[in-house]
Design a protein around this motif. Structure first.
Motif, PDB file in Angstrom:
ATOM      1  N   ILE A 179       7.395   5.380  12.901  1.00 60.89           N
ATOM      2  CA  ILE A 179       5.955   5.608  13.069  1.00 60.89           C
ATOM      3  C   ILE A 179       5.180   4.336  12.721  1.00 60.89           C
ATOM      4  O   ILE A 179       4.234   3.948  13.404  1.00 60.89           O
ATOM      5  CB  ILE A 179       5.483   6.779  12.175  1.00 60.89           C
ATOM      6  CG1 ILE A 179       6.218   8.069  12.573  1.00 60.89           C
ATOM      7  CG2 ILE A 179       3.976   6.963  12.267  1.00 60.89           C
ATOM      8  CD1 ILE A 179       5.918   9.247  11.679  1.00 60.89           C
ATOM      9  N   LYS A 180       5.632   3.686  11.663  1.00 62.22           N
ATOM     10  CA  LYS A 180       4.957   2.479  11.173  1.00 62.22           C
ATOM     11  C   LYS A 180       4.983   1.347  12.200  1.00 62.22           C
ATOM     12  O   LYS A 180       4.047   0.530  12.263  1.00 62.22           O
ATOM     13  CB  LYS A 180       5.660   2.032   9.896  1.00 62.22           C
ATOM     14  CG  LYS A 180       4.951   0.970   9.090  1.00 62.22           C
ATOM     15  CD  LYS A 180       5.817   0.552   7.916  1.00 62.22           C
ATOM     16  CE  LYS A 180       6.189   1.737   7.055  1.00 62.22           C
ATOM     17  NZ  LYS A 180       7.066   1.390   5.934  1.00 62.22           N
ATOM     18  N   HIS A 202       0.842  -1.199   0.000  1.00 58.04           N
ATOM     19  CA  HIS A 202       0.000   0.000   0.000  1.00 58.04           C
ATOM     20  C   HIS A 202       0.881   1.255   0.000  1.00 58.04           C
ATOM     21  O   HIS A 202       1.850   1.367   0.763  1.00 58.04           O
ATOM     22  CB  HIS A 202      -0.916  -0.005   1.225  1.00 58.04           C
ATOM     23  CG  HIS A 202      -2.029   0.990   1.145  1.00 58.04           C
ATOM     24  ND1 HIS A 202      -1.842   2.345   1.379  1.00 58.04           N
ATOM     25  CD2 HIS A 202      -3.354   0.838   0.858  1.00 58.04           C
ATOM     26  CE1 HIS A 202      -2.981   2.976   1.246  1.00 58.04           C
ATOM     27  NE2 HIS A 202      -3.920   2.086   0.920  1.00 58.04           N
ATOM     28  N   PHE A 203       0.523   2.207  -0.834  1.00 59.37           N
ATOM     29  CA  PHE A 203       1.357   3.406  -1.027  1.00 59.37           C
ATOM     30  C   PHE A 203       1.610   4.133   0.289  1.00 59.37           C
ATOM     31  O   PHE A 203       2.746   4.502   0.603  1.00 59.37           O
ATOM     32  CB  PHE A 203       0.671   4.336  -2.034  1.00 59.37           C
ATOM     33  CG  PHE A 203       1.375   5.650  -2.212  1.00 59.37           C
ATOM     34  CD1 PHE A 203       2.555   5.727  -2.951  1.00 59.37           C
ATOM     35  CD2 PHE A 203       0.876   6.802  -1.619  1.00 59.37           C
ATOM     36  CE1 PHE A 203       3.210   6.940  -3.097  1.00 59.37           C
ATOM     37  CE2 PHE A 203       1.529   8.008  -1.761  1.00 59.37           C
ATOM     38  CZ  PHE A 203       2.703   8.078  -2.505  1.00 59.37           C
ATOM     39  N   LEU A 204       0.558   4.355   1.079  1.00 56.16           N
ATOM     40  CA  LEU A 204       0.715   5.102   2.329  1.00 56.16           C
ATOM     41  C   LEU A 204       1.572   4.341   3.341  1.00 56.16           C
ATOM     42  O   LEU A 204       2.388   4.939   4.051  1.00 56.16           O
ATOM     43  CB  LEU A 204      -0.660   5.410   2.925  1.00 56.16           C
ATOM     44  CG  LEU A 204      -1.534   6.379   2.126  1.00 56.16           C
ATOM     45  CD1 LEU A 204      -2.893   6.543   2.801  1.00 56.16           C
ATOM     46  CD2 LEU A 204      -0.841   7.738   1.993  1.00 56.16           C
ATOM     47  N   VAL A 205       1.378   3.013   3.389  1.00 56.11           N
ATOM     48  CA  VAL A 205       2.170   2.194   4.316  1.00 56.11           C
ATOM     49  C   VAL A 205       3.653   2.249   3.946  1.00 56.11           C
ATOM     50  O   VAL A 205       4.523   2.357   4.818  1.00 56.11           O
ATOM     51  CB  VAL A 205       1.669   0.732   4.311  1.00 56.11           C
ATOM     52  CG1 VAL A 205       2.566  -0.155   5.166  1.00 56.11           C
ATOM     53  CG2 VAL A 205       0.233   0.665   4.800  1.00 56.11           C
ATOM     54  N   ARG A 206       3.943   2.213   2.659  1.00 55.28           N
ATOM     55  CA  ARG A 206       5.338   2.236   2.213  1.00 55.28           C
ATOM     56  C   ARG A 206       5.998   3.578   2.505  1.00 55.28           C
ATOM     57  O   ARG A 206       7.202   3.630   2.790  1.00 55.28           O
ATOM     58  CB  ARG A 206       5.413   1.941   0.718  1.00 55.28           C
ATOM     59  CG  ARG A 206       4.953   0.533   0.351  1.00 55.28           C
ATOM     60  CD  ARG A 206       4.940   0.323  -1.151  1.00 55.28           C
ATOM     61  NE  ARG A 206       6.276   0.413  -1.729  1.00 55.28           N
ATOM     62  CZ  ARG A 206       6.530   0.303  -3.030  1.00 55.28           C
ATOM     63  NH1 ARG A 206       5.532   0.119  -3.869  1.00 55.28           N
ATOM     64  NH2 ARG A 206       7.758   0.386  -3.473  1.00 55.28           N
ATOM     65  N   MET A 207       5.253   4.665   2.466  1.00 56.77           N
ATOM     66  CA  MET A 207       5.841   5.994   2.615  1.00 56.77           C
ATOM     67  C   MET A 207       6.006   6.429   4.070  1.00 56.77           C
ATOM     68  O   MET A 207       6.744   7.356   4.357  1.00 56.77           O
ATOM     69  CB  MET A 207       4.974   7.022   1.876  1.00 56.77           C
ATOM     70  CG  MET A 207       4.921   6.823   0.370  1.00 56.77           C
ATOM     71  SD  MET A 207       6.567   6.792  -0.384  1.00 56.77           S
ATOM     72  CE  MET A 207       7.089   8.484  -0.084  1.00 56.77           C
ATOM     73  N   VAL A 208       5.331   5.753   4.991  1.00 59.74           N
ATOM     74  CA  VAL A 208       5.434   6.129   6.403  1.00 59.74           C
ATOM     75  C   VAL A 208       6.756   5.624   6.970  1.00 59.74           C
ATOM     76  O   VAL A 208       7.114   4.456   6.788  1.00 59.74           O
ATOM     77  CB  VAL A 208       4.255   5.536   7.206  1.00 59.74           C
ATOM     78  CG1 VAL A 208       4.439   5.779   8.700  1.00 59.74           C
ATOM     79  CG2 VAL A 208       2.949   6.137   6.729  1.00 59.74           C
ATOM     80  N   PRO A 209       7.530   6.453   7.669  1.00 62.89           N
ATOM     81  CA  PRO A 209       8.801   6.020   8.265  1.00 62.89           C
ATOM     82  C   PRO A 209       8.601   4.875   9.255  1.00 62.89           C
ATOM     83  O   PRO A 209       7.548   4.765   9.902  1.00 62.89           O
ATOM     84  CB  PRO A 209       9.315   7.279   8.976  1.00 62.89           C
ATOM     85  CG  PRO A 209       8.658   8.403   8.253  1.00 62.89           C
ATOM     86  CD  PRO A 209       7.310   7.897   7.840  1.00 62.89           C
ATOM     87  N   LEU A 210       9.617   4.039   9.374  1.00 60.87           N
ATOM     88  CA  LEU A 210       9.520   2.842  10.208  1.00 60.87           C
ATOM     89  C   LEU A 210       9.225   3.170  11.662  1.00 60.87           C
ATOM     90  O   LEU A 210       8.462   2.454  12.323  1.00 60.87           O
ATOM     91  CB  LEU A 210      10.823   2.042  10.114  1.00 60.87           C
ATOM     92  CG  LEU A 210      10.889   0.736  10.909  1.00 60.87           C
ATOM     93  CD1 LEU A 210       9.795  -0.219  10.467  1.00 60.87           C
ATOM     94  CD2 LEU A 210      12.261   0.079  10.761  1.00 60.87           C
TER      95      LEU A 210
END
Length: 471
Positions: free
Chosen positions: A322-323, A312-320
């Motif tokens: 925070i993720k 998922h685009f948003l999941v990939r772009m969030v820093p680890l």
């Protein structure tokens, strides 16, 4: 660096959350071992390990933390054989420390291969251990001219490192089925790397005959036995909730993959017991659930659900950083349907010439609750129970059910040098009593101080003394 292997690779989809949920109480390490009919020679085992690493250099990796995901980085760190000393399945992954994610040790006639689950799964570990054992026996007995186990087709570096999740993912509808929350095993648990370990051995022939007479597979049969064994220990006020088991599934059985990395999924089997439930009722229901869940379409749907989240685009772009909180929350939410885990690795096969040297294989894993692992070799199945609960009632129930079913089983005596194994209830009571006395002493000092002087001045020194005594 062996030609054809990459210097770094991302974690497989099934392993993404492992670094985040790894802790002192669950190391996410599992042990696959081989027990020989002779004492292990350290020098020979080291040579065998060196040869094995030449075939599988992708195991020479450390876990690193990137901006968006964890990843594995190739490092030229020597793999050194050591005599077994620490607790079984003790920690391998230490954040920010560049260490290999597996260890090879020995004790008497046993070769241990312990591996961090983010590096490989049970199938990958089985390939590695088979290679290690045959290398050892060929070196130890050159006069026997033992044949090598050669793969049907050559496994290239690309095949070993293949991310099969991405390779076989497809755009399929989501699985919207929701499982009810399962009952959890309660009770005070042993801390850190300590586990209660129980192993048992049973004949595959009798087990298969009994399962076949009931019209089920061995895995279905043992799953039903485990459900019943757990049910006997659930308090009556909590028996309305179902008992849920996670059953790992080797996805290589559904998709053509030679990957040595993680390529597994899982199904969730649950059963809600009633007052009049019989073992036959459990067997029939579990058989139907396996039949419903283990279809190529359902397996693909589950797998694509895992990959869809990762891609998922948003999941990939969030820093680890925070993720990680969302991944940990997702892992905890997913475990709400799980009471215990049962993993059947399957059958290990060696040429007939090896029978004179190999006694058996076994496998067990770290856990934060209860897990059963099993594997078979030459007509003998070894069950490995690991539990954080010091009480082994569920394991005893399991073996008792097998005996009632007229399946002979023999408990194996544990021989783990570093295992503080039997968590003693007497020690627990002494610790609880001492803790109570320290708290009572501090409270009493506070009361005396306040009643005599109307303030709490010297109480803090007394409380600090009690705290030091307790520590």
């Amino acid at each position: 660096m062996k030609e054809g292997y990459s210097n770094w690779r991302k974690l497989d989809n099934a392993a993404l959350a492992f670094p985040l949920v790894t802790g002192k109480n669950d190391t996410r390490v599992f042990r696959f071992y081989c027990e020989l009919k002779e004492e292990i020679k350290e020098e020979t085992l080291q040579k065998a390990l060196d040869r094995t690493m030449e075939k599988y250099p992708l195991f020479r990796a450390v876990l690193r933390k990137g901006l968006f995901w964890f990843y594995l980085e190739r490092r030229d760190i020597p793999a050194v054989v050591k005599e077994e000393a620490g607790a079984p399945c003790s920690g391998l992954y230490i954040p920010d420390k560049k260490t290999l994610l597996f260890r090879v040790s020995y004790h008497k006639n046993r070769i241990n291969f312990e591996v961090y689950h983010a590096l490989t799964d049970g199938t990958g570990a089985m390939y590695f251990l088979e290679e290690l054992v045959q290398n050892y026996l060929i070196l130890a007995h050159p006069e026997a001219k033992l044949p090598r186990i050669e793969p049907v087709e050559e496994i290239t570096p690309g095949h070993q490192e293949e991310d099969s999740f991405s390779q076989y993912s497809a755009d399929l509808p989501r699985n919207k089925e929701k499982k009810p929350a399962a009952v959890k095993l309660k009770g005070e648990k042993v801390v850190h790397e300590e586990m209660h370990i129980l192993e048992a051995e049973l004949p595959v022939k009798e087990l298969h005959a009994k399962a076949r007479a009931r019209g089920v597979s061995i895995t279905v049969y043992l799953t039903a036995v485990l459900l019943c064994a757990i049910h006997e220990e659930i308090p009556k006020n909590k028996q309305k909730r179902p008992i849920g088991l996670m059953i790992p599934v080797n996805l290589r059985n559904y998709f053509p993959s030679q990957s040595m990395t993680n390529f597994f999924g899982w199904i969730e089997i649950s059963f809600a017991f009633q007052e009049d439930t019989t073992f036959e009722d459990v067997l029939a229901d579990v058989k139907e659930q396996f039949k419903r869940e283990l279809t190529p379409e359902k397996i693909a749907m589950h797998m694509n659900g895992y990959v869809r989240i990762e891609k998922h685009f948003l999941v990939r772009m969030v820093p680890l950083e925070i993720k990680r909180y969302f991944l940990m929350a997702g892992a905890n939410l997913g475990s709400r349907c799980i009471t215990a885990v049962y993993s059947n690795i399957g059958i290990l096969k060696f040429p007939e010439e090896y029978r004179n040297y190999i006694e058996r294989f076994g496998i067990f894993a770290s856990t934060d609750s209860l897990q059963l692992c099993s594997c078979s070799y030459e007509g003998k199945m070894v069950l490995g129970f690991t539990s954080k609960l010091p009480d082994d009632s569920i394991q005893r129930n399991f073996l008792q059910i097998l005996k009632k079913e007229e399946i002979p089983c023999r408990e194996k005596k544990n021989d783990f040098p570093g295992c503080k194994e039997q968590y003693k209830k007497e020690d627990k009571k002494v610790f609880q009593l001492f803790t109570f006395l320290c708290i009572a002493a501090a409270v009493l000092c506070g009361m005396i101080n306040y009643l005599t002087l109307g303030t709490l001045n010297w109480f803090w020194f007394a409380a600090a003394g009690c705290l030091c005594a307790w520590a």
